[in-house]
Write a protein that holds these residues in place. Structure first.
Motif, PDB file in Angstrom:
ATOM      1  N   THR A   1     -28.039  25.964  24.985  1.00  0.00           N
ATOM      2  CA  THR A   1     -27.065  25.238  25.800  1.00  0.00           C
ATOM      3  C   THR A   1     -25.904  24.765  24.924  1.00  0.00           C
ATOM      4  O   THR A   1     -26.048  24.620  23.706  1.00  0.00           O
ATOM      5  CB  THR A   1     -27.704  24.006  26.471  1.00  0.00           C
ATOM      6  N   VAL A   2     -24.800  24.523  25.565  1.00  0.00           N
ATOM      7  CA  VAL A   2     -23.632  23.995  24.869  1.00  0.00           C
ATOM      8  C   VAL A   2     -23.969  22.642  24.255  1.00  0.00           C
ATOM      9  O   VAL A   2     -23.569  22.344  23.129  1.00  0.00           O
ATOM     10  CB  VAL A   2     -22.421  23.873  25.833  1.00  0.00           C
ATOM     11  N   GLU A   3     -24.731  21.848  24.967  1.00  0.00           N
ATOM     12  CA  GLU A   3     -25.090  20.517  24.489  1.00  0.00           C
ATOM     13  C   GLU A   3     -25.905  20.585  23.200  1.00  0.00           C
ATOM     14  O   GLU A   3     -25.671  19.821  22.259  1.00  0.00           O
ATOM     15  CB  GLU A   3     -25.857  19.742  25.559  1.00  0.00           C
ATOM     16  N   THR A   4     -26.862  21.492  23.155  1.00  0.00           N
ATOM     17  CA  THR A   4     -27.686  21.640  21.960  1.00  0.00           C
ATOM     18  C   THR A   4     -26.842  22.131  20.788  1.00  0.00           C
ATOM     19  O   THR A   4     -26.925  21.587  19.682  1.00  0.00           O
ATOM     20  CB  THR A   4     -28.859  22.612  22.210  1.00  0.00           C
TER      21      THR A   4
ATOM     22  N   GLN B   1     -23.649  21.853  20.358  1.00  0.00           N
ATOM     23  CA  GLN B   1     -22.702  20.811  19.957  1.00  0.00           C
ATOM     24  C   GLN B   1     -23.396  19.713  19.169  1.00  0.00           C
ATOM     25  O   GLN B   1     -22.836  19.194  18.191  1.00  0.00           O
ATOM     26  CB  GLN B   1     -22.005  20.214  21.184  1.00  0.00           C
ATOM     27  N   ALA B   2     -24.607  19.359  19.556  1.00  0.00           N
ATOM     28  CA  ALA B   2     -25.356  18.325  18.837  1.00  0.00           C
ATOM     29  C   ALA B   2     -25.605  18.753  17.394  1.00  0.00           C
ATOM     30  O   ALA B   2     -25.465  17.952  16.461  1.00  0.00           O
ATOM     31  CB  ALA B   2     -26.669  18.024  19.545  1.00  0.00           C
TER      32      ALA B   2
ATOM     33  N   ASP C   1     -22.196  18.701  15.495  1.00  0.00           N
ATOM     34  CA  ASP C   1     -21.775  17.313  15.241  1.00  0.00           C
ATOM     35  C   ASP C   1     -22.591  16.692  14.100  1.00  0.00           C
ATOM     36  O   ASP C   1     -22.035  16.001  13.241  1.00  0.00           O
ATOM     37  CB  ASP C   1     -21.918  16.460  16.500  1.00  0.00           C
TER      38      ASP C   1
END
Length: 64
Positions: A27-30, A32-33, A36
């Motif tokens: 996922t994009v969220e994973t 990105q995490a 970051d």
């Protein structure tokens, strides 16, 4: 290249991302995490971000 110390958090985040990649479900969220966390760690330790990322991926994906 200087030795790069990886935190448990970085390793955990990359393991989660690698598992998602292997299932074809990243996922994009994973992603990105992970990015970051790599960027923050590199800034905090004065290391090159790309070197941190390379070391992290090697540690998780090829742990010889």
């Amino acid at each position: 290249m200087a030795d790069i110390e990886l935190t448990d958090e970085l390793i955990s985040l990359e393991r989660d991302a690698w598992a998602e990649i292997q299932r074809g479900e990243l996922t994009v969220e994973t992603a990105q995490a992970v990015q970051d966390a790599i960027t923050a760690h590199a800034a905090a330790t004065g290391q090159n971000r790309y070197d941190v990322e390379k070391t992290l991926k090697q540690a998780v994906r090829n742990p010889q």
